[in-house]
Design a protein around this motif. Structure first.
Motif, short mmCIF file in Angstrom:
data_model
loop_
_atom_site.label_atom_id
_atom_site.label_comp_id
_atom_site.label_asym_id
_atom_site.label_seq_id
_atom_site.Cartn_x
_atom_site.Cartn_y
_atom_site.Cartn_z
N ALA A 131 0.83 -1.22 0.00
CA ALA A 131 0.00 0.00 0.00
C ALA A 131 0.85 1.26 0.00
N THR A 132 2.08 1.16 0.51
CA THR A 132 2.95 2.34 0.54
C THR A 132 3.63 2.58 -0.79
N ARG A 133 3.68 1.55 -1.65
CA ARG A 133 4.36 1.66 -2.95
C ARG A 133 3.51 1.02 -4.04
N PRO A 134 2.33 1.55 -4.28
CA PRO A 134 1.43 0.90 -5.24
C PRO A 134 1.96 0.85 -6.66
N ASP A 135 2.83 1.76 -7.05
CA ASP A 135 3.34 1.80 -8.42
C ASP A 135 4.70 1.14 -8.58
N LEU A 146 10.89 -7.33 1.99
CA LEU A 146 11.97 -7.98 2.74
C LEU A 146 12.61 -7.01 3.73
N ALA A 147 12.81 -5.78 3.31
CA ALA A 147 13.38 -4.76 4.21
C ALA A 147 12.46 -4.52 5.40
N ALA A 148 11.16 -4.42 5.14
CA ALA A 148 10.19 -4.18 6.22
C ALA A 148 10.17 -5.34 7.20
N TRP A 149 10.15 -6.56 6.69
CA TRP A 149 10.14 -7.73 7.56
C TRP A 149 11.43 -7.78 8.38
N SER A 150 12.55 -7.54 7.73
CA SER A 150 13.84 -7.55 8.44
C SER A 150 13.86 -6.50 9.54
N LEU A 151 13.30 -5.34 9.26
CA LEU A 151 13.26 -4.26 10.24
C LEU A 151 12.48 -4.66 11.49
N VAL A 152 11.25 -5.13 11.30
CA VAL A 152 10.42 -5.44 12.46
C VAL A 152 10.90 -6.69 13.18
N GLU A 176 7.27 -0.61 22.61
CA GLU A 176 6.31 -0.15 21.60
C GLU A 176 6.54 1.32 21.25
N THR A 177 6.83 2.14 22.23
CA THR A 177 7.11 3.56 21.96
C THR A 177 8.37 3.69 21.12
N LEU A 178 9.40 2.94 21.47
CA LEU A 178 10.65 2.98 20.72
C LEU A 178 10.43 2.46 19.29
N ALA A 179 9.66 1.39 19.15
CA ALA A 179 9.37 0.84 17.82
C ALA A 179 8.58 1.84 16.98
N ARG A 180 7.60 2.51 17.57
CA ARG A 180 6.83 3.51 16.83
C ARG A 180 7.74 4.63 16.32
N ALA A 181 8.66 5.08 17.16
CA ALA A 181 9.59 6.13 16.74
C ALA A 181 10.47 5.64 15.60
N THR A 185 10.29 6.68 11.04
CA THR A 185 11.37 7.20 10.20
C THR A 185 11.43 6.52 8.84
N VAL A 186 10.70 5.40 8.67
CA VAL A 186 10.76 4.63 7.44
C VAL A 186 10.00 5.36 6.34
#
Length: 189
Positions: A131-135, A146-152, A176-181, A185-186
């Motif tokens: 949804a963040t990169r539909p095109d 893969l980057a998103a999965w690796s990050l979380v 959770e607060t640290l993860a939200r911050a 940034t992504v």
């Protein structure tokens, strides 16, 4: 013999819950079918009857974990930030499941129920990223997923292993607060 094996109602669920609790407390190496039977106060044959062997038990626990993760991430409804937080929250709230879900050496990775459960949970995070990169091209979308999965996943493991406890990167926030911050940034381009 079993002290209360017929009083559990759902013996399979009781054994899985006991396994998740023991893994969270003592690590996956502490799991044995016989020890788990004692912990769940069932006959020593009950875990083998329901799961076959240790890998069968851990596979069932992983399936349950992926199903729980999918349910939490589905609530994010295609929002990457919400899905990312749901993933991290799941890892922190269900350590017994999380510790076996990605361990191919402990589970039966080709079990069809596991493959389906893993696919459902992954679809929620992938849809949030898509949804963040539909095109984006399919290749770029896969790299971003893969980057998103690796990050979380990486954040969850770092927090759970205590690597962020005294890190200068952690200003003393709850996870959770640290993860939200961090997730805020992504930027996907």
């Amino acid at each position: 013999m079993a002290k209360s094996s017929y009083h559990h109602g759902d013996l399979r669920a009781t054994i899985l819950a006991a396994a998740a609790e023991q893994i969270a407390a003592d690590g996956v190496d502490a799991i044995s079918l016989r020890g788990l039977a004692r912990r769940a106060e069932v006959s020593h044959a009950a875990p083998a009857h329901h799961f076959g062997d240790r890998a069968g038990l851990l596979t069932a626990l992983a399936i349950e974990g992926f199903d729980l993760l999918a349910a939490e991430m589905d609530a994010a409804a295609g929002d990457f930030h919400a899905a990312a937080i749901a993933y991290i929250r799941f890892a922190l709230n269900h350590p017994g499941h999380f510790d076996v879900m990605y361990r191919r050496d402990l589970i039966n990775p080709d079990d069809s129920r596991l493959v389906q459960a893993r696919s459902r949970s992954g679809a929620a995070l992938r849809s949030g990223v898509a949804a963040t990169r539909p095109d984006a091209s399919e290749k770029d979308r896969h790299a971003t997923q893969l980057a998103a999965w690796s990050l979380v996943h990486g954040f969850a493991v770092l927090w759970r292993e205590g690597a962020l406890e005294q890190s200068p990167l952690n200003p003393g926030s709850d996870p959770e607060t640290l993860a939200r911050a961090m997730i805020a940034t992504v930027r996907f381009e």
